[in-house]
Design a protein around this motif. Structure first.
Motif, PDB file in Angstrom:
ATOM      1  N   VAL A 158      -2.371 -23.926  36.460  1.00  0.00           N
ATOM      2  CA  VAL A 158      -3.037 -24.979  36.749  1.00  0.00           C
ATOM      3  C   VAL A 158      -3.059 -25.397  38.491  1.00  0.00           C
ATOM      4  CG1 VAL A 158      -1.211 -26.778  37.170  1.00  0.00           C
ATOM      5  CG2 VAL A 158      -3.391 -27.465  36.646  1.00  0.00           C
ATOM      6  N   SER A 159      -4.045 -25.566  38.607  1.00  0.00           N
ATOM      7  CA  SER A 159      -5.045 -25.369  39.888  1.00  0.00           C
ATOM      8  C   SER A 159      -4.249 -25.822  41.008  1.00  0.00           C
ATOM      9  CB  SER A 159      -6.618 -25.538  40.110  1.00  0.00           C
ATOM     10  OG  SER A 159      -6.256 -25.637  41.476  1.00  0.00           O
ATOM     11  N   ARG A 160      -3.201 -25.950  42.205  1.00  0.00           N
ATOM     12  CA  ARG A 160      -3.696 -27.009  43.113  1.00  0.00           C
ATOM     13  C   ARG A 160      -4.387 -28.022  43.503  1.00  0.00           C
ATOM     14  NH1 ARG A 160      -0.747 -21.654  44.331  1.00  0.00           N
ATOM     15  NH2 ARG A 160       1.612 -22.079  43.953  1.00  0.00           N
ATOM     16  N   GLY A 161      -5.196 -27.953  43.207  1.00  0.00           N
ATOM     17  CA  GLY A 161      -6.472 -28.983  43.577  1.00  0.00           C
ATOM     18  C   GLY A 161      -6.293 -30.088  42.564  1.00  0.00           C
ATOM     19  N   GLU A 162      -5.570 -29.696  41.586  1.00  0.00           N
ATOM     20  CA  GLU A 162      -6.340 -30.581  40.438  1.00  0.00           C
ATOM     21  C   GLU A 162      -4.431 -31.483  40.158  1.00  0.00           C
ATOM     22  OE1 GLU A 162      -7.640 -28.690  37.261  1.00  0.00           O
ATOM     23  OE2 GLU A 162      -9.697 -28.126  38.793  1.00  0.00           O
ATOM     24  N   MET A 163      -3.546 -30.432  40.844  1.00  0.00           N
ATOM     25  CA  MET A 163      -1.774 -31.718  40.876  1.00  0.00           C
ATOM     26  C   MET A 163      -2.058 -32.949  41.152  1.00  0.00           C
ATOM     27  SD  MET A 163      -0.316 -28.961  39.875  1.00  0.00           S
ATOM     28  CE  MET A 163       1.275 -28.526  41.124  1.00  0.00           C
ATOM     29  N   VAL A 164      -2.102 -34.289  39.878  1.00  0.00           N
ATOM     30  CA  VAL A 164      -2.706 -35.218  40.520  1.00  0.00           C
ATOM     31  C   VAL A 164      -1.865 -36.552  40.606  1.00  0.00           C
ATOM     32  CG1 VAL A 164      -4.467 -37.064  39.749  1.00  0.00           C
ATOM     33  CG2 VAL A 164      -5.101 -35.179  39.484  1.00  0.00           C
ATOM     34  N   GLY A 167      -0.813 -43.168  39.495  1.00  0.00           N
ATOM     35  CA  GLY A 167      -0.520 -44.157  40.276  1.00  0.00           C
ATOM     36  C   GLY A 167       1.185 -44.792  39.824  1.00  0.00           C
ATOM     37  N   ASP A 168       1.207 -46.109  40.716  1.00  0.00           N
ATOM     38  CA  ASP A 168       2.476 -46.259  40.222  1.00  0.00           C
ATOM     39  C   ASP A 168       3.675 -44.969  40.840  1.00  0.00           C
ATOM     40  OD1 ASP A 168       3.968 -48.604  40.371  1.00  0.00           O
ATOM     41  OD2 ASP A 168       4.327 -48.171  38.096  1.00  0.00           O
ATOM     42  N   GLY A 169       3.329 -44.129  41.268  1.00  0.00           N
ATOM     43  CA  GLY A 169       4.392 -42.876  41.161  1.00  0.00           C
ATOM     44  C   GLY A 169       4.605 -41.819  40.840  1.00  0.00           C
ATOM     45  N   PHE A 170       3.494 -42.011  39.577  1.00  0.00           N
ATOM     46  CA  PHE A 170       3.550 -41.479  38.193  1.00  0.00           C
ATOM     47  C   PHE A 170       1.995 -39.572  38.862  1.00  0.00           C
ATOM     48  CE2 PHE A 170       4.944 -44.646  36.263  1.00  0.00           C
ATOM     49  CZ  PHE A 170       6.123 -44.332  35.669  1.00  0.00           C
ATOM     50  N   ARG A 171       3.033 -38.562  38.299  1.00  0.00           N
ATOM     51  CA  ARG A 171       1.950 -37.856  38.756  1.00  0.00           C
ATOM     52  C   ARG A 171       2.346 -36.595  37.546  1.00  0.00           C
ATOM     53  NH1 ARG A 171       5.702 -36.740  44.559  1.00  0.00           N
ATOM     54  NH2 ARG A 171       3.955 -38.065  45.601  1.00  0.00           N
ATOM     55  N   LEU A 172       1.184 -36.112  37.300  1.00  0.00           N
ATOM     56  CA  LEU A 172       1.011 -35.119  36.125  1.00  0.00           C
ATOM     57  C   LEU A 172       1.596 -33.982  36.225  1.00  0.00           C
ATOM     58  CD1 LEU A 172      -3.252 -35.699  34.916  1.00  0.00           C
ATOM     59  CD2 LEU A 172      -0.820 -36.543  34.723  1.00  0.00           C
ATOM     60  N   THR A 188      -4.917 -23.070  46.271  1.00  0.00           N
ATOM     61  CA  THR A 188      -4.626 -24.161  46.883  1.00  0.00           C
ATOM     62  C   THR A 188      -5.364 -25.036  46.795  1.00  0.00           C
ATOM     63  OG1 THR A 188      -6.883 -23.556  48.602  1.00  0.00           O
ATOM     64  CG2 THR A 188      -5.061 -21.526  48.610  1.00  0.00           C
ATOM     65  N   THR A 189      -5.344 -25.805  47.985  1.00  0.00           N
ATOM     66  CA  THR A 189      -5.792 -27.598  47.738  1.00  0.00           C
ATOM     67  C   THR A 189      -7.101 -28.163  47.214  1.00  0.00           C
ATOM     68  OG1 THR A 189      -3.488 -28.281  48.841  1.00  0.00           O
ATOM     69  CG2 THR A 189      -5.531 -30.000  48.293  1.00  0.00           C
ATOM     70  N   ASN A 190      -7.699 -26.614  48.478  1.00  0.00           N
ATOM     71  CA  ASN A 190      -9.295 -26.547  48.518  1.00  0.00           C
ATOM     72  C   ASN A 190     -10.177 -25.526  47.964  1.00  0.00           C
ATOM     73  OD1 ASN A 190      -8.081 -24.849  50.222  1.00  0.00           O
ATOM     74  ND2 ASN A 190     -10.573 -25.481  51.460  1.00  0.00           N
ATOM     75  N   ARG A 191      -9.338 -24.667  47.362  1.00  0.00           N
ATOM     76  CA  ARG A 191      -9.938 -23.007  46.783  1.00  0.00           C
ATOM     77  C   ARG A 191      -9.297 -22.228  46.067  1.00  0.00           C
ATOM     78  NH1 ARG A 191     -14.389 -21.872  49.423  1.00  0.00           N
ATOM     79  NH2 ARG A 191     -14.405 -19.890  48.472  1.00  0.00           N
ATOM     80  N   LYS A 210      -7.445 -28.242  32.738  1.00  0.00           N
ATOM     81  CA  LYS A 210      -8.292 -28.219  34.260  1.00  0.00           C
ATOM     82  C   LYS A 210      -8.038 -29.597  34.028  1.00  0.00           C
ATOM     83  CE  LYS A 210     -12.661 -27.486  35.968  1.00  0.00           C
ATOM     84  NZ  LYS A 210     -11.557 -27.273  37.253  1.00  0.00           N
ATOM     85  N   VAL A 211      -7.886 -30.352  35.396  1.00  0.00           N
ATOM     86  CA  VAL A 211      -7.644 -31.807  35.268  1.00  0.00           C
ATOM     87  C   VAL A 211      -8.519 -32.334  36.064  1.00  0.00           C
ATOM     88  CG1 VAL A 211      -6.353 -33.294  36.314  1.00  0.00           C
ATOM     89  CG2 VAL A 211      -5.372 -31.503  35.402  1.00  0.00           C
ATOM     90  N   HIS A 212      -9.057 -33.136  35.372  1.00  0.00           N
ATOM     91  CA  HIS A 212      -9.802 -34.016  36.382  1.00  0.00           C
ATOM     92  C   HIS A 212      -9.338 -34.912  37.860  1.00  0.00           C
ATOM     93  CE1 HIS A 212     -13.818 -36.207  38.248  1.00  0.00           C
ATOM     94  NE2 HIS A 212     -13.440 -37.127  37.356  1.00  0.00           N
ATOM     95  N   PRO A 213     -10.062 -34.712  38.673  1.00  0.00           N
ATOM     96  CA  PRO A 213      -9.284 -35.035  39.993  1.00  0.00           C
ATOM     97  C   PRO A 213      -9.673 -36.772  39.985  1.00  0.00           C
ATOM     98  CG  PRO A 213      -9.812 -33.138  41.145  1.00  0.00           C
ATOM     99  CD  PRO A 213     -10.669 -33.182  39.698  1.00  0.00           C
TER     100      PRO A 213
END
Ligand code: PLP
Length: 425
Positions: A158-164, A167-172, A188-191, A210-213
């Protein structure tokens, strides 16, 4: 006695308010009177305004429970307000399903049948490109099921830009790791490039995710890899589109949808039912028939299954008729302006400082971050915020620069009269 104390309503007058009369019929007079006395105390202490005594008593009633809210925030998918309101058809379907229903039985032959098969058929019909479909409790559950069944003990790339954080402190990422899968972060976060994925894929790979931010945008020097490029890498690709759009939406051109992700080669798509689809809380799984069958048969699927009310609401949502969320997306700003002007004029006629105001509505936590939708509101003195929040139904607007804005994009036109009544009561 100071003047404001004199404005605190007497107990018998407060108890004559229709909201408290109906509450007393339900609960008995004792608890209602106690709530009024407590609210009068708060008013004496300056904690609330004398005018708010009845509203505060209503709000404090012992069985207040969850209360209906008119969403005048301009945030279409408002997580704190329960995300998507159901369509009238979906509400009817829920009521019908609340008794005994053939959720897991074929009435034609009297035998057991696939649970929720009519809802599954409606979902399959709505996304013809999906070989198989399944429904679980929510979007997070859909991801947990996919990660457990397809990648436990293995890697999810998974991309570092999609580690979402959803909400309420829950992280994918935490959610995925909790299944026993390992995360292989790339880029990376941006690329993140195709080569980053290619370099990370190996014998241990369960799938590429692939996660939609869906609740933020990265802008500037950015790059992400589209689904068709990822699918070309030869490893299964799971796409979490988040919002639940089944097909492209003209108002939200950048929002991913299930049909396009599948057409681009995704093996599996996961999504929420109660965001842009406008249905009940649910997690949709769409994709390769064999994979979906594997998920459906996994022991965890039983723990994540949805109840008959959800299936009924989802099916009715999918079968059509306009649901409030798609309706709010499609609202014509000129129609909103006409309503805002009429409502403000009506309130001014009742002596209230109300003016129409152009605003920007947003989709909200459900998707389309950064995208605003032109809208119109009635602008009122900020002091109305609390009073309206405590009303019945509660009305929630948003406060901006000392004014309360009642944004009309998510308010059905037939409820404008209730907004007027809430401001004048
Ligand atoms: C909302 C969202 C989730 C979580 O879905 P729930 O239905 O809230 O469990 C997961 N991923 C993305 C991209 C989302 O937008």
């Amino acid at each position: 006695m100071t003047d404001f104390r004199r404005r605190i309503p007497r107990t018998d007058l407060a108890l004559a308010d229709p909201r408290l009369v109906s509450a007393a019929a339900r609960l008995g007079r004792g608890p209602v009177k106690a709530a009024v006395v407590a609210a009068q105390q708060r008013a004496r202490g300056g904690e609330i305004a004398p005018e708010d005594v009845v509203a505060a008593a209503v709000a404090a009633l012992p069985d207040a429970g969850m209360r209906p809210v008119i969403n005048a925030t301009g945030v279409i998918v408002h997580t704190n307000l329960g995300r998507a309101p159901l369509s009238a058809a979906a509400v009817d379907a829920v009521v019908d399903a609340a008794g005994y229903t053939d959720v897991e039985l074929d009435l034609a032959d009297g035998r057991r049948a696939r649970r929720g098969r009519t809802a599954m058929a409606a979902l399959a019909a709505a996304v013809p490109g999906a070989g198989g479909v399944h429904v679980v409790n929510n979007g997070a559950a859909a991801l947990v099921l996919a990660a457990t069944a397809l990648a436990a003990g293995r890697e999810i790339v998974v991309s570092r830009g999609e580690m979402v954080e959803i909400g309420d402190g829950f992280r994918l990422p935490d959610l995925l790791v909790s299944t026993g899968a390992r995360l292989r972060e790339v880029g990376t976060t941006n690329r993140t490039t195709r080569a980053d994925y290619a370099g990370a894929i190996g014998p241990d790979t369960g799938f590429v995710l692939k996660v939609h931010p869906s609740n933020f945008v990265v802008s500037g020097f950015t790059s992400a890899v589209p689904v068709d490029d990822l699918a070309g890498l030869g490893t299964p690709v799971v796409v979490d589109i988040g919002s639940g759009l089944l097909a492209p939406h003209p108002v939200l051109p950048d929002e991913p949808d299930a049909a396009s992700a599948l057409a681009a080669g995704a093996m599996l798509v996961t999504a929420s039912g109660d965001k842009l689809l406008g249905g009940p809380q649910a997690g949709l799984l769409l994709g390769d028939a064999d994979i979906v069958e594997r998920l459906r048969r996994h022991p965890l699927a039983r723990a994540l299954r949805v109840d008959k009310l959800t299936l009924a609401a989802l099916e009715a949502t999918l079968r059509g008729g306009t649901a409030p969320v798609p309706a709010a997306l499609d609202e014509d700003p000129e129609a909103l302006r006409a309503r805002a002007e009429a409502l403000a004029a009506g309130l001014r006629a009742d002596g209230i400082d109300a003016v129409p105001a152009a605003t920007d509505a947003v989709v909200g936590g459900g998707g389309a971050p950064g995208r605003t939708l032109p809208s119109w509101a009635v602008s009122l003195p900020e002091a109305y915020a609390r009073r309206l929040r405590l009303g019945d139904p509660a009305v929630l607007g948003r406060v901006e620069r000392g004014r309360l804005l009642l944004d009309l994009r998510c308010v059905p036109a037939d409820r404008d009269r209730e907004l007027h009544a809430a401001c004048t009561s």
